[in-house]
Scaffold this motif. Sequence first.
Motif, PDB file in Angstrom:
ATOM      1  N   TYR A 189     -19.675  11.049 -16.850  1.00 11.61           N
ATOM      2  CA  TYR A 189     -18.983  11.957 -17.536  1.00 11.61           C
ATOM      3  C   TYR A 189     -19.506  13.397 -17.919  1.00 11.61           C
ATOM      4  O   TYR A 189     -18.892  14.352 -18.063  1.00 11.61           O
ATOM      5  N   ALA A 190     -20.893  13.378 -18.029  1.00 13.38           N
ATOM      6  CA  ALA A 190     -21.663  14.344 -18.558  1.00 13.38           C
ATOM      7  C   ALA A 190     -21.618  15.380 -17.286  1.00 13.38           C
ATOM      8  O   ALA A 190     -21.280  16.593 -17.506  1.00 13.38           O
ATOM      9  N   LEU A 191     -21.874  14.961 -16.032  1.00 15.97           N
ATOM     10  CA  LEU A 191     -22.082  15.933 -14.973  1.00 15.97           C
ATOM     11  C   LEU A 191     -20.903  16.677 -14.570  1.00 15.97           C
ATOM     12  O   LEU A 191     -20.790  17.856 -14.737  1.00 15.97           O
ATOM     13  N   PRO A 192     -19.554  15.941 -14.388  1.00 11.90           N
ATOM     14  CA  PRO A 192     -18.412  16.911 -14.009  1.00 11.90           C
ATOM     15  C   PRO A 192     -17.874  17.705 -15.103  1.00 11.90           C
ATOM     16  O   PRO A 192     -17.530  18.659 -15.145  1.00 11.90           O
ATOM     17  N   ASN A 193     -18.272  17.312 -16.514  1.00 14.35           N
ATOM     18  CA  ASN A 193     -17.797  18.190 -17.654  1.00 14.35           C
ATOM     19  C   ASN A 193     -18.970  19.176 -17.993  1.00 14.35           C
ATOM     20  O   ASN A 193     -18.920  19.912 -19.065  1.00 14.35           O
TER      21      ASN A 193
END
Length: 79
Positions: free
Chosen positions: A43-47
């Motif tokens: 979740y952290a990477l794309p956002n």
Amino acid sequence: MTHRTRHPYVFRGAVHCGVCERRMQGQYAHGVAYYRCRFPQEYALPNRIEHSRNVYLREDVVFEPVDNWLAQLFDPDPA
Ligand SMILES: [Zn+2]
């Protein structure tokens, strides 16, 4: 006589992670209540959120200032 040594998570459901704003989960570790945010890296990477895998908040660090704040709120005659 019932002896209640474990206190509940006083801020259960009320503590949100300062990074991702998700609700934090109560957890006991070493006799200390913590609130924990587990944020999946997928979740952290794309956002583009910079978020540790686990964010911990010690309850006793928060309890005293909040307790004082609540005491002020309910003080009928504040200084
Ligand atoms: Zn978080």
